[in-house]
Design an enzyme around this catalytic site. Structure first.
Site, PDB file in Angstrom:
ATOM      1  CG  ASP A 146      -1.971  -1.029   1.223  1.00 39.24           C
ATOM      2  OD1 ASP A 146      -2.308  -1.486   0.117  1.00 39.24           O
ATOM      3  OD2 ASP A 146      -2.479  -1.389   2.299  1.00 39.24           O
TER       4      ASP A 146
ATOM      5  CE1 TYR B 223       4.232  -6.577   4.482  1.00 41.22           C
ATOM      6  CE2 TYR B 223       3.627  -8.792   5.187  1.00 41.22           C
ATOM      7  CZ  TYR B 223       3.718  -7.832   4.196  1.00 41.22           C
ATOM      8  OH  TYR B 223       3.291  -8.127   2.931  1.00 41.22           O
TER       9      TYR B 223
ATOM     10  CG  ASP C  29      -4.756   2.148   6.189  1.00 42.15           C
ATOM     11  OD1 ASP C  29      -5.425   3.205   6.146  1.00 42.15           O
ATOM     12  OD2 ASP C  29      -4.389   1.551   5.159  1.00 42.15           O
TER      13      ASP C  29
ATOM     14  NE  ARG D 237      -4.750  -2.541   3.699  1.00 43.54           N
ATOM     15  CZ  ARG D 237      -5.762  -2.418   2.862  1.00 43.54           C
ATOM     16  NH1 ARG D 237      -6.889  -1.846   3.248  1.00 43.54           N
ATOM     17  NH2 ARG D 237      -5.662  -2.842   1.629  1.00 43.54           N
TER      18      ARG D 237
END
Length: 291
Positions: free
Chosen positions: A40, A68, A82, A173
């Site tokens: 993203d 991540y 988010d 997310r």
């Protein structure tokens, strides 16, 4: 001969993955560029970019597991899951750290995720985020993903910082939102940085400025990784000139090698293709030589 191989990019915040590809087309003067594992715009970190003939390997990288470092903000729910989205709900009563850790641990292993509306998944030929921007919500099928590690590694103001190892197709997310929902206070992702994809690590990645500088100095060879590194876990095979010719023409060849998947090289050391051996026959899965 065009440029061929993999470039590991440290994607900057605010760029789409497509922006990175567009910029690299200009820097490298190569049209054939693709990437695996979209990030993203708000996310940073490792984007695996394929150049030239190496774009044929994108599908193999998609399946790789990822790691991540993510920020999770409790007490805030948004329409995008988010902090870039519109706030839907806030909650003042937040759980303790121990309660948070206990809830997060419940998401380890194989879990079911409903992909977010703000995602590039297509349903009936339309991308979900295009429908979401028009205010439409459609039913999405849950998908099985695997979270192999979910560890609290720090805190930043009111955000928990998590180290997450997960299978392909995991939406971090959505994971953040689901943990918030489980705790009853809501939650959303406040930051995201991809630090690993398959065998590749952020430590090997280059910023767009570094790639531009290397291009200006004619030193791109130092940045581009051969495509066969993607298959470094597979054994290698070398074929003779006659066999190479047959393979280049799309034929199978006989071999005494055991069944399995192999990296195949010419006698001169050129990486030719990824192949499958079954019952003493070697057949191309994907070729990477220039045609």
């Amino acid at each position: 001969m065009g440029m061929n191989g993999i470039i590991l990019v440290d994607k900057p915040c605010g760029w789409t993955s497509h922006d990175v590809v567009g910029k690299l087309r200009g820097i490298l003067r190569e049209r054939r560029i693709g990437h695996s594992g979209t990030l993203d715009p708000m996310a940073t970190g490792l984007l695996v970019v394929f150049v030239g003939r190496a774009t044929r390997a994108v599908e193999f990288a998609e399946a790789d597991s990822k790691e991540y470092i993510a920020g999770l903000r409790l007490g805030v729910s948004t329409d995008t899951q988010d902090t870039t989205g519109n706030v839907l709900n806030t909650c003042e009563a937040l759980p303790s750290k121990d309660e948070f850790i206990a809830a997060a641990n419940g998401f380890l292993g194989e879990i079911s995720q409903i992909p977010p509306m703000y995602s590039a998944i297509k349903i009936n030929g339309k991308k979900l985020y295009e429908l979401a921007r028009r205010g439409e919500i459609v039913e999405r099928r849950p998908r099985k993903v695997t979270i192999s590690k979910l560890e609290l590694v720090g805190e930043d103001k009111c955000d928990y910082i998590l180290d997450i190892h997960c299978s392909k197709g995991t939406y971090i997310r959505t994971l953040c939102s689901d943990i918030g929902d489980k705790l009853g206070c809501g939650g959303c992702m406040s930051s995201l940085r991809r630090v690993k994809a398959g065998a590749f690590s952020i430590a090997q990645a280059h910023t767009m400025e570094q790639i531009q500088a290397a291009a200006d100095l004619g030193e791109l060879d130092g940045i581009i990784i051969p495509v066969d590194t993607l298959f470094s876990d597979k054994p290698d095979l070398t074929v003779n000139e006659f066999e190479e010719k047959k393979l280049r023409n799309g034929n199978t060849i006989k071999t005494k090698s055991a069944d399995g998947t192999y990296r195949v090289y010419s006698e001169s050391g050129e990486f030719l293709l990824l192949a499958e051996v079954k019952d003493n026959l070697l057949k191309t899965i994907k070729s990477f030589f220039e045609v």
